[in-house]
Write an enzyme that holds these catalytic residues in place. Sequence first.
Site, mmCIF file in Angstrom:
data_model
loop_
_atom_site.group_PDB
_atom_site.id
_atom_site.type_symbol
_atom_site.label_atom_id
_atom_site.label_comp_id
_atom_site.label_asym_id
_atom_site.label_seq_id
_atom_site.Cartn_x
_atom_site.Cartn_y
_atom_site.Cartn_z
ATOM 1 N N LYS A 178 0.574 82.556 73.979
ATOM 2 C CA LYS A 178 -0.864 82.230 74.076
ATOM 3 C C LYS A 178 -1.699 83.437 73.649
ATOM 4 O O LYS A 178 -1.345 84.582 73.959
ATOM 5 C CB LYS A 178 -1.180 81.815 75.515
ATOM 6 C CG LYS A 178 -2.600 81.282 75.712
ATOM 7 C CD LYS A 178 -2.817 80.806 77.150
ATOM 8 C CE LYS A 178 -4.203 80.233 77.363
ATOM 9 N NZ LYS A 178 -4.430 79.757 78.742
ATOM 10 N N SER A 207 -6.215 75.051 79.236
ATOM 11 C CA SER A 207 -6.577 75.821 78.069
ATOM 12 C C SER A 207 -5.393 76.201 77.178
ATOM 13 O O SER A 207 -5.595 76.525 76.013
ATOM 14 C CB SER A 207 -7.300 77.106 78.501
ATOM 15 O OG SER A 207 -6.449 77.926 79.276
ATOM 16 N N SER A 264 -4.127 75.311 83.528
ATOM 17 C CA SER A 264 -4.010 75.468 82.072
ATOM 18 C C SER A 264 -2.610 75.478 81.500
ATOM 19 O O SER A 264 -2.456 75.448 80.281
ATOM 20 C CB SER A 264 -4.724 76.742 81.634
ATOM 21 O OG SER A 264 -6.092 76.474 81.525
HETATM 22 N N1 GLN Z 1 -9.749 73.941 83.025
HETATM 23 C C1 GLN Z 1 -9.908 74.970 84.012
HETATM 24 C C2 GLN Z 1 -11.087 75.837 83.633
HETATM 25 O O1 GLN Z 1 -11.692 75.565 82.653
HETATM 26 C C3 GLN Z 1 -8.646 75.750 84.145
HETATM 27 C C4 GLN Z 1 -8.484 76.774 83.098
HETATM 28 C C5 GLN Z 1 -7.258 77.613 83.274
HETATM 29 O O2 GLN Z 1 -6.359 77.307 84.043
HETATM 30 N N2 GLN Z 1 -7.253 78.724 82.559
HETATM 31 O O3 GLN Z 1 -11.413 76.777 84.323
#
Ligand code: GLN
Length: 486
Positions: A79, A154, A178
Amino acid sequence: MSLYQHTAKELHEKLLKKECSAKEIAESVFARIDACEERVGAYVTLEREGAMAAAQAVDQKIAAGESIGPLAGIPVAVKDNICTKGVLTTCASRMLYNFRPPYDATVVEKLRGADYVMTGKANMDEFAMGSSCETSYFKKTANPHDLARVPGGSSGGSAAAVAAGEAVLALGSDTGGSIRQPASLCGVIGLKPTYGSVSRYGLVAFASSLDQIGPFGRCVEDVAALYGAICGRDKMDATTARRDYPDFSAFNGDVRGLRIGIPKEYFGPGVDPEVKELVHAALRELESAGAVLKELSLPGTDYALSAYYIISSAEASSNLARFDGVKYGYRAEEYDGLLDMYEKTRSQGFGDEVKRRIMLGTFVLSSGYYDAYYNKAKLFQKALRAEFVAAFEDCDLIATPTSPTVAFRLEENVDDPLKMYAADVCTIAVNIAGLPGLSVPCGVSEGLPVGMQLIGPRFSEQRLFDTAYAFQQLRGGSLCPMPELA
Ligand code: GLN
Protein backbone atom coordinates in the site's frame (compact mmCIF):
# COMPACT_ATOMS: atom_id res chain seq x y z
CA MET A 1 -3.02 -22.69 -14.88
CA SER A 2 -0.61 -19.73 -15.06
CA LEU A 3 1.80 -19.00 -12.24
CA TYR A 4 0.04 -15.75 -11.24
CA GLN A 5 -3.08 -17.77 -10.38
CA HIS A 6 -1.34 -19.79 -7.70
CA THR A 7 -1.20 -19.06 -3.98
CA ALA A 8 2.08 -18.29 -2.27
CA LYS A 9 1.95 -21.69 -0.61
CA GLU A 10 1.74 -23.45 -3.98
CA LEU A 11 4.44 -21.25 -5.53
CA HIS A 12 6.78 -21.96 -2.62
CA GLU A 13 6.40 -25.68 -3.25
CA LYS A 14 7.03 -25.18 -6.95
CA LEU A 15 10.21 -23.26 -6.18
CA LEU A 16 11.41 -25.99 -3.82
CA LYS A 17 10.71 -28.67 -6.42
CA LYS A 18 12.35 -26.50 -9.09
CA GLU A 19 9.18 -26.62 -11.19
CA CYS A 20 9.56 -22.92 -11.85
CA SER A 21 11.91 -20.05 -11.04
CA ALA A 22 11.22 -16.87 -9.12
CA LYS A 23 11.88 -14.96 -12.33
CA GLU A 24 9.14 -16.91 -14.10
CA ILE A 25 6.74 -16.13 -11.27
CA ALA A 26 7.50 -12.40 -11.50
CA GLU A 27 7.18 -12.50 -15.28
CA SER A 28 3.81 -14.20 -15.04
CA VAL A 29 2.49 -11.60 -12.56
CA PHE A 30 3.78 -8.71 -14.69
CA ALA A 31 2.22 -10.25 -17.80
CA ARG A 32 -1.07 -10.31 -15.90
CA ILE A 33 -0.50 -6.68 -14.86
CA ASP A 34 0.10 -5.79 -18.52
CA ALA A 35 -3.13 -7.53 -19.45
CA CYS A 36 -5.46 -5.93 -16.93
CA GLU A 37 -3.91 -3.04 -15.00
CA GLU A 38 -5.30 -0.50 -17.42
CA ARG A 39 -8.81 -1.60 -16.48
CA VAL A 40 -8.26 -2.38 -12.78
CA GLY A 41 -5.87 0.44 -11.84
CA ALA A 42 -4.57 -1.24 -8.68
CA TYR A 43 -1.17 0.47 -8.63
CA VAL A 44 0.10 4.01 -8.26
CA THR A 45 3.68 2.90 -9.02
CA LEU A 46 4.97 -0.31 -10.60
CA GLU A 47 8.39 -1.65 -9.67
CA ARG A 48 9.08 -3.98 -12.56
CA GLU A 49 12.88 -3.68 -12.57
CA GLY A 50 13.25 -3.95 -8.83
CA ALA A 51 10.94 -6.97 -8.83
CA MET A 52 12.95 -8.74 -11.53
CA ALA A 53 16.21 -8.09 -9.69
CA ALA A 54 14.73 -9.40 -6.41
CA ALA A 55 13.40 -12.50 -8.18
CA GLN A 56 16.79 -13.18 -9.73
CA ALA A 57 18.47 -12.92 -6.35
CA VAL A 58 16.09 -15.61 -5.07
CA ASP A 59 16.92 -17.83 -8.03
CA GLN A 60 20.62 -17.42 -7.28
CA LYS A 61 20.03 -18.48 -3.67
CA ILE A 62 18.17 -21.56 -4.85
CA ALA A 63 20.90 -22.37 -7.38
CA ALA A 64 23.51 -22.04 -4.63
CA GLY A 65 21.60 -24.60 -2.56
CA GLU A 66 20.62 -22.10 0.15
CA SER A 67 17.33 -22.65 1.94
CA ILE A 68 14.49 -20.23 1.22
CA GLY A 69 11.56 -19.14 3.37
CA PRO A 70 7.86 -19.26 2.47
CA LEU A 71 7.77 -15.70 1.07
CA ALA A 72 10.95 -15.91 -1.02
CA GLY A 73 10.20 -15.00 -4.62
CA ILE A 74 6.54 -14.20 -3.87
CA PRO A 75 5.16 -11.06 -5.58
CA VAL A 76 3.67 -8.67 -3.01
CA ALA A 77 1.95 -5.30 -3.57
CA VAL A 78 2.56 -2.69 -0.86
CA LYS A 79 0.00 0.00 0.00
CA ASP A 80 1.27 3.43 -0.92
CA ASN A 81 1.27 4.74 2.65
CA ILE A 82 4.00 2.29 3.69
CA CYS A 83 7.48 3.76 3.28
CA THR A 84 9.75 2.07 0.76
CA LYS A 85 13.31 3.37 0.51
CA GLY A 86 13.89 5.25 -2.72
CA VAL A 87 10.47 4.23 -4.12
CA LEU A 88 7.64 6.80 -4.38
CA THR A 89 5.32 6.70 -1.36
CA THR A 90 2.51 9.11 -2.15
CA CYS A 91 -0.39 8.14 0.15
CA ALA A 92 -2.34 8.77 -3.09
CA SER A 93 -2.08 12.48 -2.30
CA ARG A 94 -0.85 15.44 -4.28
CA MET A 95 0.84 16.45 -1.03
CA LEU A 96 3.34 13.58 -1.38
CA TYR A 97 3.36 13.23 -5.16
CA ASN A 98 7.19 13.27 -5.24
CA PHE A 99 8.06 11.74 -1.86
CA ARG A 100 10.75 9.05 -1.92
CA PRO A 101 11.38 7.95 1.66
CA PRO A 102 15.01 7.65 2.76
CA TYR A 103 14.14 4.51 4.75
CA ASP A 104 12.02 1.36 4.69
CA ALA A 105 9.09 0.77 7.03
CA THR A 106 9.86 -2.03 9.49
CA VAL A 107 7.39 -4.36 7.72
CA VAL A 108 9.15 -3.72 4.40
CA GLU A 109 12.56 -4.34 5.96
CA LYS A 110 11.25 -7.63 7.34
CA LEU A 111 9.83 -8.69 3.98
CA ARG A 112 13.07 -7.79 2.22
CA GLY A 113 14.79 -10.03 4.75
CA ALA A 114 12.31 -12.76 3.78
CA ASP A 115 13.29 -12.30 0.08
CA TYR A 116 9.88 -11.11 -1.11
CA VAL A 117 9.42 -9.51 -4.52
CA MET A 118 7.70 -6.11 -4.37
CA THR A 119 5.56 -5.59 -7.46
CA GLY A 120 4.75 -1.94 -6.73
CA LYS A 121 2.82 0.53 -4.59
CA ALA A 122 -0.92 0.02 -4.42
CA ASN A 123 -3.56 2.71 -4.87
CA MET A 124 -5.61 3.82 -1.88
CA ASP A 125 -7.90 6.55 -0.63
CA GLU A 126 -5.90 9.71 0.04
CA PHE A 127 -4.08 9.29 3.38
CA ALA A 128 -6.24 6.17 3.92
CA MET A 129 -9.40 8.24 4.38
CA GLY A 130 -12.25 6.59 2.53
CA SER A 131 -14.00 3.32 1.74
CA SER A 132 -13.89 3.16 -2.03
CA CYS A 133 -10.42 4.24 -3.26
CA GLU A 134 -12.16 7.17 -4.95
CA THR A 135 -10.41 9.87 -2.92
CA SER A 136 -7.05 8.96 -4.48
CA TYR A 137 -5.48 11.98 -6.19
CA PHE A 138 -4.11 9.81 -9.00
CA LYS A 139 -6.68 7.31 -10.20
CA LYS A 140 -9.73 5.22 -9.44
CA THR A 141 -9.34 1.50 -8.88
CA ALA A 142 -12.03 -0.84 -10.20
CA ASN A 143 -13.34 -3.99 -8.56
CA PRO A 144 -11.95 -6.96 -10.54
CA HIS A 145 -15.28 -8.78 -10.12
CA ASP A 146 -17.20 -5.91 -11.77
CA LEU A 147 -15.23 -3.06 -13.28
CA ALA A 148 -18.13 -0.63 -12.80
CA ARG A 149 -17.89 -1.04 -9.02
CA VAL A 150 -15.51 0.11 -6.30
CA PRO A 151 -12.93 -2.25 -4.78
CA GLY A 152 -13.61 -0.81 -1.31
CA GLY A 153 -11.07 1.17 0.63
CA SER A 154 -8.95 2.56 1.74
CA SER A 155 -6.63 -0.35 0.79
CA GLY A 156 -8.62 -0.91 -2.42
CA GLY A 157 -5.54 -1.17 -4.65
CA SER A 158 -4.01 -3.89 -2.47
CA ALA A 159 -7.26 -5.91 -2.43
CA ALA A 160 -7.87 -5.47 -6.17
CA ALA A 161 -4.29 -6.47 -7.02
CA VAL A 162 -4.61 -9.74 -5.10
CA ALA A 163 -8.12 -10.44 -6.42
CA ALA A 164 -7.05 -9.88 -10.03
CA GLY A 165 -3.80 -11.84 -9.82
CA GLU A 166 -1.74 -8.67 -10.23
CA ALA A 167 0.01 -9.71 -7.01
CA VAL A 168 -0.03 -12.91 -4.98
CA LEU A 169 -0.12 -11.11 -1.63
CA ALA A 170 -0.45 -7.52 -0.48
CA LEU A 171 0.01 -5.28 2.52
CA GLY A 172 -2.68 -2.81 3.51
CA SER A 173 -3.42 -0.70 6.55
CA ASP A 174 -6.60 -0.68 8.60
CA THR A 175 -7.70 2.20 10.81
CA GLY A 176 -11.44 1.56 10.72
CA GLY A 177 -11.88 -1.26 8.22
CA SER A 178 -9.51 -0.47 5.38
CA ILE A 179 -8.18 -4.01 5.03
CA ARG A 180 -11.30 -6.03 5.85
CA GLN A 181 -13.88 -4.03 3.86
CA PRO A 182 -11.93 -4.08 0.55
CA ALA A 183 -11.05 -7.76 1.15
CA SER A 184 -14.76 -8.44 1.49
CA LEU A 185 -15.74 -6.42 -1.59
CA CYS A 186 -12.99 -7.99 -3.74
CA GLY A 187 -13.48 -11.58 -2.55
CA VAL A 188 -10.10 -12.11 -0.89
CA ILE A 189 -8.95 -12.71 2.69
CA GLY A 190 -7.71 -9.78 4.80
CA LEU A 191 -6.53 -9.48 8.39
CA LYS A 192 -6.54 -6.43 10.62
CA PRO A 193 -4.10 -7.57 13.31
CA THR A 194 -4.30 -6.92 17.05
CA TYR A 195 -3.21 -3.36 17.78
CA GLY A 196 0.43 -3.57 18.85
CA SER A 197 1.30 -6.79 17.06
CA VAL A 198 2.69 -5.19 13.88
CA SER A 199 5.09 -2.24 13.84
CA ARG A 200 3.73 1.04 12.50
CA TYR A 201 7.22 2.46 11.97
CA GLY A 202 7.25 3.79 8.42
CA LEU A 203 3.47 3.72 8.02
CA VAL A 204 2.38 7.28 7.26
CA ALA A 205 0.16 7.98 10.25
CA PHE A 206 -3.58 8.60 9.94
CA ALA A 207 -4.86 7.82 13.44
CA SER A 208 -1.94 6.41 15.41
CA SER A 209 -3.99 4.74 18.16
CA LEU A 210 -6.01 2.76 15.59
CA ASP A 211 -3.74 2.20 12.54
CA GLN A 212 -2.40 -1.29 11.95
CA ILE A 213 -0.68 -2.83 8.91
CA GLY A 214 -1.96 -6.22 7.79
CA PRO A 215 -1.96 -8.86 5.04
CA PHE A 216 -4.18 -9.79 2.07
CA GLY A 217 -4.09 -13.17 0.32
CA ARG A 218 -6.15 -15.75 -1.55
CA CYS A 219 -5.90 -18.54 1.04
CA VAL A 220 -5.74 -18.65 4.82
CA GLU A 221 -2.22 -20.14 4.84
CA ASP A 222 -0.88 -17.22 2.78
CA VAL A 223 -2.43 -14.57 4.99
CA ALA A 224 -1.05 -16.33 8.06
CA ALA A 225 2.43 -16.59 6.53
CA LEU A 226 2.53 -12.90 5.66
CA TYR A 227 1.27 -11.96 9.12
CA GLY A 228 3.90 -14.22 10.69
CA ALA A 229 6.59 -12.40 8.69
CA ILE A 230 5.59 -8.89 9.77
CA CYS A 231 4.42 -9.24 13.39
CA GLY A 232 6.56 -8.75 16.47
CA ARG A 233 8.15 -6.24 18.79
CA ASP A 234 9.97 -3.34 17.14
CA LYS A 235 12.14 -0.94 19.08
CA MET A 236 11.14 1.77 16.60
CA ASP A 237 7.46 1.52 17.63
CA ALA A 238 6.86 1.67 21.37
CA THR A 239 3.27 0.45 20.95
CA THR A 240 4.42 -2.99 19.76
CA ALA A 241 3.94 -5.68 22.38
CA ARG A 242 6.77 -7.69 23.91
CA ARG A 243 5.65 -11.28 23.39
CA ASP A 244 6.43 -14.43 21.47
CA TYR A 245 4.41 -15.36 18.42
CA PRO A 246 3.95 -18.79 16.87
CA ASP A 247 5.11 -19.08 13.25
CA PHE A 248 1.52 -19.37 11.99
CA SER A 249 2.33 -22.28 9.68
CA ALA A 250 0.15 -24.99 11.30
CA PHE A 251 -3.64 -24.95 11.53
CA ASN A 252 -6.15 -26.80 13.60
CA GLY A 253 -9.15 -27.36 11.38
CA ASP A 254 -11.25 -28.90 14.16
CA VAL A 255 -13.98 -26.50 15.28
CA ARG A 256 -15.78 -28.96 17.56
CA GLY A 257 -16.78 -27.10 20.71
CA LEU A 258 -15.67 -23.71 19.38
CA ARG A 259 -18.14 -21.13 20.72
CA ILE A 260 -18.98 -18.50 18.08
CA GLY A 261 -20.89 -15.44 19.27
CA ILE A 262 -23.35 -13.78 16.89
CA PRO A 263 -24.04 -10.19 17.98
CA LYS A 264 -27.54 -9.13 17.00
CA GLU A 265 -26.51 -5.49 16.43
CA TYR A 266 -24.50 -6.56 13.36
CA PHE A 267 -27.51 -8.08 11.68
CA GLY A 268 -29.81 -5.04 11.88
CA PRO A 269 -31.87 -3.24 9.24
CA GLY A 270 -28.88 -1.43 7.67
CA VAL A 271 -27.38 -4.73 6.55
CA ASP A 272 -28.46 -6.17 3.20
CA PRO A 273 -30.72 -9.25 3.75
CA GLU A 274 -28.73 -11.37 1.33
CA VAL A 275 -25.47 -10.49 3.06
CA LYS A 276 -27.00 -11.57 6.38
CA GLU A 277 -28.27 -14.80 4.89
CA LEU A 278 -24.88 -15.71 3.41
CA VAL A 279 -23.12 -15.09 6.74
CA HIS A 280 -25.77 -17.15 8.58
CA ALA A 281 -25.38 -19.95 6.04
CA ALA A 282 -21.59 -19.96 6.58
CA LEU A 283 -22.13 -20.12 10.34
CA ARG A 284 -24.55 -23.03 9.96
CA GLU A 285 -21.82 -24.89 8.07
CA LEU A 286 -19.39 -24.30 10.93
CA GLU A 287 -22.13 -25.44 13.32
CA SER A 288 -22.59 -28.69 11.45
CA ALA A 289 -18.83 -29.21 11.78
CA GLY A 290 -19.21 -28.96 15.56
CA ALA A 291 -19.03 -25.23 16.41
CA VAL A 292 -21.53 -23.92 18.94
CA LEU A 293 -23.40 -20.77 17.90
CA LYS A 294 -24.46 -18.29 20.58
CA GLU A 295 -26.56 -15.17 20.15
CA LEU A 296 -25.22 -12.19 22.02
CA SER A 297 -25.57 -8.44 22.30
CA LEU A 298 -22.94 -5.70 21.94
CA PRO A 299 -25.02 -2.56 22.56
CA GLY A 300 -22.01 -0.24 22.24
CA THR A 301 -21.89 -1.03 18.51
CA ASP A 302 -24.42 1.74 17.82
CA TYR A 303 -21.99 4.44 18.96
CA ALA A 304 -18.83 3.03 17.39
CA LEU A 305 -19.10 4.88 14.10
CA SER A 306 -19.54 8.29 15.77
CA ALA A 307 -16.73 7.69 18.24
CA TYR A 308 -14.46 6.52 15.42
CA TYR A 309 -14.92 9.67 13.35
CA ILE A 310 -14.17 11.82 16.41
CA ILE A 311 -11.07 9.93 17.55
CA SER A 312 -9.63 9.25 14.08
CA SER A 313 -10.19 12.81 12.84
CA ALA A 314 -8.71 14.28 16.02
CA GLU A 315 -5.55 12.22 15.58
CA ALA A 316 -5.44 12.91 11.84
CA SER A 317 -5.65 16.67 12.35
CA SER A 318 -2.55 16.47 14.50
CA ASN A 319 -0.65 13.89 12.38
CA LEU A 320 -1.24 15.76 9.14
CA ALA A 321 0.08 19.05 10.56
CA ARG A 322 3.55 17.94 9.42
CA PHE A 323 2.63 18.43 5.76
CA ASP A 324 3.39 22.13 5.43
CA GLY A 325 5.48 22.47 2.28
CA VAL A 326 8.71 22.80 4.25
CA LYS A 327 9.98 19.33 4.98
CA TYR A 328 8.82 17.18 2.08
CA GLY A 329 6.31 16.78 -0.69
CA TYR A 330 4.27 19.42 -2.45
CA ARG A 331 4.83 23.17 -2.06
CA ALA A 332 2.60 25.82 -3.66
CA GLU A 333 4.38 27.53 -6.52
CA GLU A 334 3.38 31.07 -5.74
CA TYR A 335 2.94 32.57 -2.31
CA ASP A 336 3.48 35.70 -0.32
CA GLY A 337 5.49 34.92 2.80
CA LEU A 338 5.61 31.91 5.13
CA LEU A 339 2.02 31.81 6.37
CA ASP A 340 0.67 32.18 2.85
CA MET A 341 2.98 29.37 1.74
CA TYR A 342 1.55 27.05 4.44
CA GLU A 343 -1.99 28.01 3.56
CA LYS A 344 -1.67 27.62 -0.19
CA THR A 345 0.35 24.41 0.09
CA ARG A 346 -2.23 22.77 2.33
CA SER A 347 -5.18 24.11 0.33
CA GLN A 348 -3.77 22.78 -2.93
CA GLY A 349 -2.00 19.67 -1.63
CA PHE A 350 -4.88 18.02 0.26
CA GLY A 351 -8.13 16.76 -1.27
CA ASP A 352 -11.62 17.53 0.06
CA GLU A 353 -12.01 14.43 2.25
CA VAL A 354 -8.68 15.02 3.98
CA LYS A 355 -9.59 18.65 4.62
CA ARG A 356 -12.95 17.59 6.03
CA ARG A 357 -11.20 15.29 8.54
CA ILE A 358 -8.66 17.95 9.52
CA MET A 359 -11.45 20.45 10.17
CA LEU A 360 -13.56 17.96 12.10
CA GLY A 361 -10.54 16.86 14.13
CA THR A 362 -9.48 20.41 14.92
CA PHE A 363 -13.05 21.19 16.00
CA VAL A 364 -13.43 18.25 18.40
CA LEU A 365 -10.06 19.06 19.97
CA SER A 366 -10.73 22.78 20.41
CA SER A 367 -11.26 24.14 23.91
CA GLY A 368 -14.94 24.17 24.73
CA TYR A 369 -15.65 21.09 22.61
CA TYR A 370 -12.88 18.80 23.81
CA ASP A 371 -14.87 17.45 26.75
CA ALA A 372 -18.13 17.26 24.85
CA TYR A 373 -16.73 15.24 21.94
CA TYR A 374 -13.17 13.95 22.19
CA ASN A 375 -13.19 12.99 25.85
CA LYS A 376 -16.60 11.37 25.52
CA ALA A 377 -15.40 9.31 22.59
CA LYS A 378 -12.36 8.18 24.60
CA LEU A 379 -14.62 7.20 27.52
CA PHE A 380 -16.79 5.25 25.12
CA GLN A 381 -13.67 3.49 23.83
CA LYS A 382 -12.99 2.17 27.35
CA ALA A 383 -16.58 0.99 27.71
CA LEU A 384 -16.52 -0.76 24.33
CA ARG A 385 -13.30 -2.57 25.20
CA ALA A 386 -14.90 -3.81 28.41
CA GLU A 387 -17.96 -4.93 26.49
CA PHE A 388 -15.84 -7.12 24.22
CA VAL A 389 -13.87 -8.54 27.16
CA ALA A 390 -17.16 -9.52 28.80
CA ALA A 391 -18.47 -11.02 25.54
CA PHE A 392 -15.36 -13.18 25.19
CA GLU A 393 -16.14 -14.82 28.52
CA ASP A 394 -19.07 -16.52 26.82
CA CYS A 395 -17.59 -17.19 23.39
CA ASP A 396 -14.23 -17.88 21.75
CA LEU A 397 -14.79 -15.59 18.81
CA ILE A 398 -17.45 -13.40 17.25
CA ALA A 399 -18.77 -13.56 13.69
CA THR A 400 -20.42 -10.72 11.74
CA PRO A 401 -20.77 -9.52 8.18
CA THR A 402 -17.67 -7.52 7.12
CA SER A 403 -19.55 -5.00 5.01
CA PRO A 404 -23.28 -4.20 5.13
CA THR A 405 -23.51 -4.42 1.33
CA VAL A 406 -21.67 -5.83 -1.66
CA ALA A 407 -19.42 -3.47 -3.68
CA PHE A 408 -21.29 -0.30 -4.64
CA ARG A 409 -20.98 1.43 -8.01
CA LEU A 410 -18.16 3.86 -8.73
CA GLU A 411 -19.45 7.41 -8.07
CA GLU A 412 -22.48 6.07 -6.15
CA ASN A 413 -21.44 7.40 -2.73
CA VAL A 414 -18.75 9.99 -3.49
CA ASP A 415 -20.95 13.00 -2.85
CA ASP A 416 -22.43 11.67 0.37
CA PRO A 417 -19.75 11.39 3.08
CA LEU A 418 -22.17 9.97 5.65
CA LYS A 419 -23.20 7.13 3.35
CA MET A 420 -19.53 6.46 2.65
CA TYR A 421 -18.74 6.44 6.40
CA ALA A 422 -21.48 3.83 6.94
CA ALA A 423 -19.55 1.36 4.76
CA ASP A 424 -17.41 0.65 7.83
CA VAL A 425 -20.19 0.16 10.33
CA CYS A 426 -19.27 -3.53 10.84
CA THR A 427 -15.50 -3.12 11.05
CA ILE A 428 -14.92 -0.02 13.17
CA ALA A 429 -15.55 -1.38 16.68
CA VAL A 430 -12.67 -3.82 16.17
CA ASN A 431 -10.20 -0.95 15.76
CA ILE A 432 -11.61 1.01 18.68
CA ALA A 433 -11.19 -2.06 20.89
CA GLY A 434 -7.73 -2.94 19.48
CA LEU A 435 -8.83 -6.46 18.50
CA PRO A 436 -7.91 -8.66 15.53
CA GLY A 437 -10.47 -9.09 12.73
CA LEU A 438 -10.27 -11.41 9.74
CA SER A 439 -12.50 -11.15 6.68
CA VAL A 440 -13.10 -14.33 4.65
CA PRO A 441 -15.27 -14.65 1.56
CA CYS A 442 -18.45 -16.58 2.40
CA GLY A 443 -20.57 -16.37 -0.74
CA VAL A 444 -21.77 -14.35 -3.69
CA SER A 445 -24.73 -11.99 -3.97
CA GLU A 446 -25.70 -10.34 -7.29
CA GLY A 447 -22.52 -11.94 -8.68
CA LEU A 448 -20.39 -10.03 -6.14
CA PRO A 449 -18.36 -11.37 -3.20
CA VAL A 450 -19.63 -11.19 0.39
CA GLY A 451 -17.30 -11.39 3.39
CA MET A 452 -17.71 -12.76 6.90
CA GLN A 453 -15.72 -11.11 9.68
CA LEU A 454 -14.25 -13.18 12.51
CA ILE A 455 -13.28 -11.17 15.59
CA GLY A 456 -11.22 -12.56 18.47
CA PRO A 457 -9.72 -11.40 21.77
CA ARG A 458 -6.41 -9.55 21.58
CA PHE A 459 -3.59 -11.69 20.13
CA SER A 460 -5.92 -14.52 19.09
CA GLU A 461 -4.83 -14.46 15.44
CA GLN A 462 -4.03 -18.18 15.50
CA ARG A 463 -7.62 -18.96 16.55
CA LEU A 464 -8.96 -16.80 13.71
CA PHE A 465 -6.70 -18.58 11.21
CA ASP A 466 -7.72 -22.00 12.57
CA THR A 467 -11.41 -21.19 12.21
CA ALA A 468 -10.99 -19.66 8.74
CA TYR A 469 -8.93 -22.68 7.74
CA ALA A 470 -11.70 -25.01 8.90
CA PHE A 471 -14.17 -22.97 6.86
CA GLN A 472 -11.87 -23.07 3.83
CA GLN A 473 -11.74 -26.87 4.17
CA LEU A 474 -15.55 -27.03 4.42
CA ARG A 475 -15.71 -25.07 1.16
CA GLY A 476 -13.45 -27.50 -0.69
CA GLY A 477 -10.10 -25.84 0.03
CA SER A 478 -10.63 -22.57 -1.82
CA LEU A 479 -12.49 -19.39 -0.92
CA CYS A 480 -11.20 -16.90 -3.49
CA PRO A 481 -11.90 -17.79 -7.13
CA MET A 482 -10.13 -15.37 -9.47
CA PRO A 483 -12.25 -13.41 -11.95
CA GLU A 484 -11.44 -13.91 -15.63
CA LEU A 485 -11.04 -10.26 -16.63
CA ALA A 486 -10.82 -11.57 -20.18
N1 GLN B 1 -13.27 4.20 5.84
C1 GLN B 1 -12.72 4.58 7.11
C2 GLN B 1 -12.28 6.02 7.04
O1 GLN B 1 -12.45 6.62 6.04
C3 GLN B 1 -11.60 3.66 7.47
C4 GLN B 1 -10.33 4.00 6.82
C5 GLN B 1 -9.19 3.13 7.25
O2 GLN B 1 -9.36 2.09 7.86
N2 GLN B 1 -8.00 3.61 6.93
O3 GLN B 1 -11.78 6.56 8.01
